[in-house]
Write a protein that holds these residues in place. Sequence first.
Motif, short mmCIF file in Angstrom:
data_model
loop_
_atom_site.label_atom_id
_atom_site.label_comp_id
_atom_site.label_asym_id
_atom_site.label_seq_id
_atom_site.Cartn_x
_atom_site.Cartn_y
_atom_site.Cartn_z
N PRO A 22 0.84 -1.21 0.00
CA PRO A 22 0.00 0.00 0.00
C PRO A 22 0.87 1.25 0.00
O PRO A 22 0.48 2.29 -0.54
CB PRO A 22 -0.80 -0.12 1.29
N GLU A 23 2.09 1.15 0.58
CA GLU A 23 2.98 2.32 0.63
C GLU A 23 3.34 2.78 -0.78
O GLU A 23 3.70 3.93 -1.00
CB GLU A 23 4.28 1.97 1.37
N VAL A 462 3.22 -3.10 -8.44
CA VAL A 462 2.23 -2.02 -8.36
C VAL A 462 2.40 -1.08 -9.56
O VAL A 462 1.42 -0.67 -10.20
CB VAL A 462 2.36 -1.24 -7.03
N ALA A 463 3.68 -0.80 -9.90
CA ALA A 463 3.92 0.09 -11.05
C ALA A 463 3.40 -0.57 -12.33
O ALA A 463 2.81 0.09 -13.20
CB ALA A 463 5.41 0.38 -11.17
N GLN A 464 3.61 -1.88 -12.45
CA GLN A 464 3.10 -2.61 -13.62
C GLN A 464 1.58 -2.50 -13.70
O GLN A 464 1.01 -2.26 -14.76
CB GLN A 464 3.46 -4.10 -13.51
N LEU A 465 0.95 -2.70 -12.55
CA LEU A 465 -0.52 -2.66 -12.52
C LEU A 465 -1.05 -1.29 -12.92
O LEU A 465 -2.05 -1.18 -13.63
CB LEU A 465 -1.01 -2.96 -11.10
N ASP A 466 -0.34 -0.26 -12.44
CA ASP A 466 -0.80 1.10 -12.73
C ASP A 466 -0.75 1.42 -14.21
O ASP A 466 -1.43 2.33 -14.68
CB ASP A 466 0.05 2.12 -11.95
N THR A 467 0.10 0.69 -14.94
CA THR A 467 0.21 0.96 -16.38
C THR A 467 -0.20 -0.28 -17.19
O THR A 467 0.26 -0.47 -18.32
CB THR A 467 1.67 1.36 -16.72
N ALA A 468 -1.06 -1.09 -16.60
CA ALA A 468 -1.48 -2.33 -17.28
C ALA A 468 -2.25 -2.03 -18.57
O ALA A 468 -2.38 -2.90 -19.43
CB ALA A 468 -2.35 -3.17 -16.34
N ASP A 469 -2.73 -0.80 -18.70
CA ASP A 469 -3.45 -0.46 -19.93
C ASP A 469 -2.51 -0.33 -21.14
O ASP A 469 -2.96 -0.12 -22.26
CB ASP A 469 -4.28 0.83 -19.74
N HIS A 470 -1.21 -0.48 -20.92
CA HIS A 470 -0.26 -0.45 -22.04
C HIS A 470 0.18 -1.86 -22.44
O HIS A 470 1.11 -2.02 -23.22
CB HIS A 470 0.98 0.37 -21.67
N VAL A 471 -0.48 -2.86 -21.89
CA VAL A 471 -0.02 -4.24 -22.09
C VAL A 471 -1.01 -5.00 -22.98
O VAL A 471 -2.22 -4.93 -22.77
CB VAL A 471 0.13 -4.95 -20.72
N ALA A 472 -0.45 -5.70 -23.99
CA ALA A 472 -1.28 -6.56 -24.85
C ALA A 472 -1.00 -8.02 -24.51
O ALA A 472 0.09 -8.35 -24.02
CB ALA A 472 -0.95 -6.29 -26.32
#
Length: 622
Positions: A22-23, A462-472
């Motif tokens: 969460p941090e 967490v960083a990956q999840l935050d930008t998961a909209d760039h993943v195919a």
Amino acid sequence: MLHDPRFRIPGLKGVCAAVLPPEAGGPDPGVLRIALEQYVAQFPVPSRHAARAGVMGLNAFSVATTGKTLLRHGPEEREQVLHRLTTRPEGRHALEGLKALVLLVAGGERYADELLARWQAVEPVRPDADLDVTPAAWWPSRSSCDVVVIGSCAGGAVAARTLARAGLDVVILEEGRRFTVDEIRTTRPVQRFADLYRDAGTTVALGTPPIALPIGRGVGGTTLVNSGTCYRTPEAVLLRWRDDAGLKLADPSAFAPYLDDAWDTLSVAPVPLDVMGCNGKLCLQGAERLGWACGPLDHNGAPCQGCCQSAIGCPVNAKYGVHLNALPQACAASARIVSEARVLRVTHEAGRATGVVARRLDGSTVVIQAPRVVVAAGAAETVTLLRRSGLGGHPQLGHNLAIHPAAGVMGRFDDPVVAWDGVLQSAGVDEFHESEGILVEATATPPGMGSIGLPGIGRDLVAQLDTADHVAGLGAMIGDEPAGRVYGSKRAIIRYELTARDGARVVRAVEVMGRILFAAGAREVYPGVPGHPVVRTVEELADALASANPKGLHLAAFHPTGTAGAGADEERYPVDPEGRLRGVDGVWVADACILPTCPEVNPQISIMALALAVADGMVTAG
Ligand SMILES: Cc1cc2nc3c(=O)[nH]c(=O)nc-3n(C[C@H](O)[C@H](O)[C@H](O)COP(=O)(O)OP(=O)(O)OC[C@H]3O[C@@H](n4cnc5c(N)ncnc54)[C@H](O)[C@@H]3O)c2cc1C
């Protein structure tokens, strides 16, 4: 769903905080813990214990190596504990299992409110079908009919329709319940996953690697949750079934009308480019740049709205599962469906079927007398049911399991992809299908739920999840050898060991998918190979795969077949070429079980066509 304190999992909050701190912007671990406990509470007991043991083991490891449980650490220390754990293979497997669970729920919950609001604003494209469904609680304890069909999925639905249209009094018994479009569109994604799949989606083929093998349960069976992709059985496969298995009805010209019927029943059409979405378009772009054969997939989803939720039930009734066509057509011809009725056994006397005994939810029984029984409970459950019925004597029953194993690869792009905006399974690459048995399909997941394939843990994740909209995402399936078996009579226990040949093909499939993604412009690719979570060039991909052990990859499978194969050789095939179970009169099998081998394509059309042929034979035989 209310949170039941009996299903608390000590230490789970710490695991949530370690996987998604969460941090760093991860979800509140206290809230996520409750959502996870609610989901795990719906698992069958062994899976529940496994999840609990994994959480406790992780905390015990933390205490043993640092003197503190995970929750008492800061984000960096928690991450260090997890990294230390991954140096041991058994620790890596346990952590990956828990990571998948946490991400499934966290990802599903992250988009749940938006998803519900968005799709409740869209009217269903068709109303629920007119089905004659009676929950078993309301069905008389004793009744009779001409034919009982067990299972309401691809095979059972069309078999019931043919038999009812021939004037027979048909009762379809289904263990699951009926789901309306209103229920689907108002229920949270993770809960839909738990409701619509057997054992809350935890079915697995045990082996190395263990392979997730989800199976649908409900009126409509797995077609309620499948991706809707449709392929006719390839001619080479049909010739093998005809010539090697002696399955005369698979002769390509005799079989064609049944394939046509299945195709028409499901109103199959190509995925339109304007709803396909970016995930499919990138797949086509990459394959075209490589000069590989590709195109939009055919699917039974018209008029698809591109909500990417077919795997958890279509919220607008566009995905045209058999609950919307073959079952209402069967009911129009006077078939009746009894839901929430688990058939305990097929009854028989002096070598002839006499009917079935089923169990209601309250444990009481329903007896239906019928001289003919069609078993279509699916590749695993048909086997256990026949064994429970004292009809499991054929030595090959339960053997010969092919699962069409699938690997997934993701790629990160500079521009947004929003893979979940479009059709869940949308574009196919056929280039290696005939030559190597590899079928690539652009496959996204319901919003958030695909994050289980993202690399890393802790702050990186967490960083990956935050930008998961760039993943195919792409998936590829391998036309496999029959390397599995269904054990058990009360519960199905599925074992499957990937053969060396198929393992090599899986690795090759990962390479093919990686190359497509790079050709489409991916900045980095996640091949899912232990030790190589991220590769940035085709050369790095080749290096990663040169030493990859297929037994270390994450695989899933969606197409179990062959466990009661139909064929001419009495010793090899439990079912004869007309679909009759050997060793008893009056019992037919009409589901994925009877496919003699893996059909090498998504199987619903093949299953339906075979079931149609079996039912036609029953009618002709009188
Ligand atoms: C996520 C997912 C995606 C898929 N995508 C595709 C796709 O795009 N294209 C494709 O062609 N295929 C796809 N498939 C596979 C395809 O849907 C299945 O192969 C097919 O639907 C299997 O049909 P079946 O008749 O063998 O029965 P099953 O689907 O196994 O259904 C059997 C039914 O029988 C019921 N039953 C079981 N035991 C009993 C009992 N004892 N008493 C009463 N009822 C019982 C079950 O509840 C179930 O409803 C997918 C599968 C999954 C899981």
